[in-house]
Design a protein around this motif. Structure first.
Motif, short mmCIF file in Angstrom:
data_model
loop_
_atom_site.label_atom_id
_atom_site.label_comp_id
_atom_site.label_asym_id
_atom_site.label_seq_id
_atom_site.Cartn_x
_atom_site.Cartn_y
_atom_site.Cartn_z
N ALA A 42 0.84 -1.21 0.00
CA ALA A 42 0.00 0.00 0.00
C ALA A 42 0.87 1.26 0.00
O ALA A 42 0.59 2.23 -0.71
N LEU A 43 1.96 1.24 0.80
CA LEU A 43 2.86 2.38 0.87
C LEU A 43 3.57 2.62 -0.47
O LEU A 43 3.73 3.75 -0.91
N LYS A 44 3.96 1.55 -1.12
CA LYS A 44 4.65 1.67 -2.40
C LYS A 44 3.72 2.22 -3.48
O LYS A 44 4.16 2.94 -4.38
N CYS A 45 2.44 1.89 -3.39
CA CYS A 45 1.46 2.29 -4.42
C CYS A 45 0.76 3.60 -4.09
O CYS A 45 -0.12 4.05 -4.85
N ASN A 46 1.09 4.22 -2.95
CA ASN A 46 0.41 5.44 -2.51
C ASN A 46 -1.10 5.25 -2.42
O ASN A 46 -1.88 6.13 -2.81
N ASP A 47 -1.52 4.10 -1.90
CA ASP A 47 -2.94 3.80 -1.72
C ASP A 47 -3.36 4.34 -0.35
O ASP A 47 -3.34 3.62 0.65
N PHE A 48 -3.75 5.61 -0.30
CA PHE A 48 -3.98 6.28 0.98
C PHE A 48 -5.16 5.71 1.76
O PHE A 48 -5.20 5.80 2.98
N SER A 49 -6.11 5.13 1.06
CA SER A 49 -7.23 4.51 1.76
C SER A 49 -6.77 3.33 2.60
O SER A 49 -7.41 2.97 3.59
N ARG A 50 -5.67 2.71 2.21
CA ARG A 50 -5.08 1.62 2.99
C ARG A 50 -3.94 2.11 3.88
O ARG A 50 -3.67 1.52 4.94
N ILE A 51 -3.26 3.18 3.48
CA ILE A 51 -2.10 3.68 4.23
C ILE A 51 -2.52 4.33 5.55
O ILE A 51 -1.97 4.01 6.61
N VAL A 52 -3.47 5.26 5.50
CA VAL A 52 -3.81 6.03 6.70
C VAL A 52 -4.26 5.13 7.85
O VAL A 52 -3.84 5.34 9.00
N PRO A 53 -5.08 4.09 7.62
CA PRO A 53 -5.45 3.20 8.73
C PRO A 53 -4.25 2.51 9.40
O PRO A 53 -4.33 2.15 10.57
N ILE A 54 -3.14 2.33 8.67
CA ILE A 54 -1.94 1.72 9.27
C ILE A 54 -1.42 2.59 10.41
O ILE A 54 -0.95 2.09 11.43
N PHE A 55 -1.52 3.90 10.24
CA PHE A 55 -0.94 4.85 11.20
C PHE A 55 -1.97 5.40 12.19
O PHE A 55 -1.62 6.21 13.05
N THR A 56 -3.23 4.98 12.07
CA THR A 56 -4.30 5.56 12.91
C THR A 56 -5.15 4.47 13.57
O THR A 56 -6.36 4.61 13.67
N LYS A 57 -4.50 3.41 14.01
CA LYS A 57 -5.24 2.24 14.49
C LYS A 57 -6.05 2.50 15.77
O LYS A 57 -6.99 1.77 16.05
N ASP A 58 -5.70 3.52 16.53
CA ASP A 58 -6.41 3.79 17.79
C ASP A 58 -7.58 4.77 17.61
O ASP A 58 -8.28 5.07 18.58
N ALA A 59 -7.79 5.25 16.40
CA ALA A 59 -8.81 6.28 16.17
C ALA A 59 -10.15 5.67 15.76
O ALA A 59 -10.22 4.55 15.28
N ASP A 60 -11.21 6.44 15.95
CA ASP A 60 -12.55 6.01 15.54
C ASP A 60 -12.70 6.16 14.03
O ASP A 60 -11.89 6.80 13.36
N GLU A 61 -13.77 5.58 13.50
CA GLU A 61 -13.97 5.52 12.05
C GLU A 61 -14.06 6.91 11.41
O GLU A 61 -13.49 7.15 10.34
#
Length: 295
Positions: free
Chosen positions: A128-147
């Motif tokens: 996901a990081l290599k492809c700049n797929d932000f819909s998949r990237i941001v959840p990697i770094f925001t696992k403690d946040a609400d939807e």
């Protein structure tokens, strides 16, 4: 995004010098043009058409190619061809390292895996990081946040990529009660979702981000810099409100506000995401609008 993350890591580990990584980025930039630039060069679109799509991206959560298809400027087949000509950002980064004689592809692959192991990233997350797929990237770094927070942050990071810096990277989301900044710009949503979206940081870094957003070489006053960033926040919130509003439950926006002096953002929970762009570090913060105090 992974090209910058691995680049920082290579310098940190002493595998490349700062001067060498700058050479890599320079060579990479010359080998990978924006999709609109390629479309114009191939005479598939006019300059006004490409500029129109670039402007639409400020208010639409869509890629250049998708908007060009919707507007009837390009066919799906033409977009596929242009994307193949544009190439993958990480591959261009890797090729630049090899062409400059700094490392082999095998060494890059090994160090990529070393990075993934160190930071606990799965293969799918690296992809996901290599492809700049932000819909998949941001959840990697925001696992403690609400939807809702994750959705709004995803739109914000996509907008940074589209409108400010194609080499944006992000850090791990922090959960705080207070976030401080030398300057702050913010906007609250009203209606179904009560969210406060703010940007904070040092004035120097916020000014760099604002100049990249406005495409101006210099912004003289704090008011102008913060006004530009409030416009960016408004674009982000506007996309969120459009996506999330329904016939029965609307989301509206209060006017954005900026504070040109030191300020605190206080709430029971403030989700703060470090964003690295335009040679600057800023923070995008999301909190409950009804419980947030800024001043």
């Amino acid at each position: 995004m992974f090209d910058r993350m691995l680049g920082y890591y290579l310098v940190e580990q002493g595998r490349l010098t700062g001067e060498q990584i700058d050479q890599v980025y320079d060579k990479q930039a010359k080998s990978r043009a924006r999709l609109g630039v390629i479309a114009v060069a191939e005479k598939l679109m006019s300059i006004p058409q490409a500029e129109q799509i670039n402007s639409l991206q400020a208010t639409h959560d869509k890629y250049f190619g998708d908007l060009a298809i919707e507007m009837g400027y390009l066919t799906p087949e033409q977009v596929t061809k242009l994307l193949s000509e544009q190439g993958n950002e990480f591959m261009a980064f890797s090729q630049a390292i090899v062409d400059l004689g700094f490392m082999s592809l095998d060494e890059i692959a090994g160090l990529s895996q070393e990075y993934a192991n160190k930071y606990g990233l799965m293969e799918s997350e690296i992809d996901a990081l290599k492809c700049n797929d932000f819909s998949r990237i941001v959840p990697i770094f925001t696992k403690d946040a609400d939807e809702k927070t994750v959705k709004l942050l995803t739109i914000a990071v996509k907008n940074v990529y589209r409108l400010i810096d194609q080499h944006v990277t992000i850090g791990q989301l922090e959960k705080k009660e207070t976030v401080s900044g030398e300057c702050v710009g913010y906007q609250k949503t009203i209606g179904r979702d009560l969210l406060c979206n703010s940007i904070s940081g040092s004035y120097t870094d916020l000014q760099k981000m604002a100049m990249s957003y406005t495409k101006e070489e210099f912004i003289e006053t704090r008011e102008d810099a913060l006004d530009a960033l409030c416009e960016f926040i408004n674009c982000t919130n506007g996309i969120y409100a459009t996506q999330e509003s329904t016939d029965g439950e609307m989301i509206d926006l209060e006017p954005p506000i900026y504070i040109t002096h030191f300020a605190n953002i206080k709430a029971p929970v403030v989700y703060s995401l470090p964003v690295y762009c335009s040679d600057a570090t800023v923070y995008i913060n999301i909190s409950d609008a009804g419980k947030t105090e800024i001043g």
